[in-house]
Write an enzyme that holds these catalytic residues in place. Structure first.
Site, PDB file in Angstrom:
ATOM      1  N   GLU A 259       0.840  -1.201   0.000  1.00 21.08           N
ATOM      2  CA  GLU A 259       0.000   0.000   0.000  1.00 21.08           C
ATOM      3  C   GLU A 259       0.874   1.250   0.000  1.00 21.08           C
ATOM      4  OE1 GLU A 259      -3.500  -2.034   2.786  1.00 21.08           O
ATOM      5  OE2 GLU A 259      -2.226  -0.439   3.597  1.00 21.08           O
TER       6      GLU A 259
ATOM      7  N   HIS B  41       0.323   3.680   3.237  1.00 23.02           N
ATOM      8  CA  HIS B  41       0.327   3.102   4.576  1.00 23.02           C
ATOM      9  C   HIS B  41       1.730   3.128   5.179  1.00 23.02           C
ATOM     10  CE1 HIS B  41      -1.072  -0.355   7.339  1.00 23.02           C
ATOM     11  NE2 HIS B  41       0.227  -0.270   7.573  1.00 23.02           N
TER      12      HIS B  41
END
Length: 260
Positions: free
Chosen positions: A235, A238
């Site tokens: 991600e 993240h």
């Protein structure tokens, strides 16, 4: 027995997933869940420049409903993570950006909501927006949804950059919480060197991002790494504080403004 029926005890060490699960080669002792919020702060009290778009307080998220445990549209972090993020904010402001936060601390109740949603196979209201290339029944078996999340430890957050010149989010070539390889930091490039390669072979339908979009992801990544955060390999949005103060504690208090 179906995978999503496994008990939480058996899924504590589930592997990397879109919702921030962690893979571990050694089973760690997990401290009992706690309601103690005394070591947390309301993020905007420490980093007033951030913009909040708390996706799980609203309905524009992969579930399509407000998520359990989000009582107010605010962001909470441990004191240590918030202090480090303040340094990130100061860094990107000098570059003409602001931080935009999608999620920070996430209570266990919210993670439980994700698991219940994953069990409800017919509910595909948000498929077009977040997982068009996947059948919903693979989201848990393929570990896009897990029974534990690093967000619940309080030092992980999901964010992007807001361009102060254009007054728009910086174009990252993909949306937050997109379930697929297009969200990986190494999609179409090498995040370690910052080199754009254009290699989109991981995309199941040959999606791609541009060199500019890849560089935008790298601007965020470099700023976060400079100030003590570590990235997540599936991600681009993240990050977790490297020296998180509660690496084995999962908190359960709801998301709402904290009072001093």
């Amino acid at each position: 027995m179906k995978l999503w029926k496994l008990t939480a005890a058996m899924t504590l060490c589930c592997v990397v997933a879109v919702c921030g699960c962690r893979k571990s080669t050694e089973e760690k002792a997990v401290i009992s869940p706690t309601e103690d919020a005394s070591q947390f702060v309301t993020l905007t009290d420490v980093v007033p420049d951030v913009i909040l778009e708390i996706r799980y307080f609203g309905t524009y998220n992969f579930v399509g409903d407000r998520i359990d445990g989000y009582l107010q549209p605010t962001a909470l972090l441990t004191k240590q993570a918030a202090d480090s993020l303040r340094a990130v904010s100061d860094d990107v402001v000098k570059q003409g950006y602001r931080l935009k936060i999608y999620d920070a601390y996430r209570p266990q109740k919210a993670v439980d909501h994700f698991v219940r949603w994953a069990e409800d196979i017919p509910d595909t209201r948000m498929k077009t927006y977040f997982y068009p290339d996947l059948d919903k029944n693979v989201l848990f078996p393929q570990e896009y949804i897990c029974a534990k999340s690093g967000h619940s430890r309080g030092s992980t957050l999901d964010l992007t950059l807001f361009d102060m010149t254009t007054e728009k989010e910086l174009d990252m070539g993909g949306t937050f919480d997109w379930f697929g390889p297009e969200s990986h930091p190494d999609f179409c490039g090498n995040p370690e060197t910052g080199e754009f390669t254009g290699d989109n072979s991981k995309s199941p339908v040959a999606r791609s991002i541009t060199a500019e979009q890849f560089e935008h992801r790298m601007i965020l990544r470099r700023a976060m790494l400079r100030h003590g955060f570590k990235p997540f390999d599936t991600e681009w949005w993240h990050f977790t504080l490297k020296d998180e103060p509660f690496p084995d504690t999962y908190f359960t208090f709801p998301v709402r403004q904290l009072t001093n």
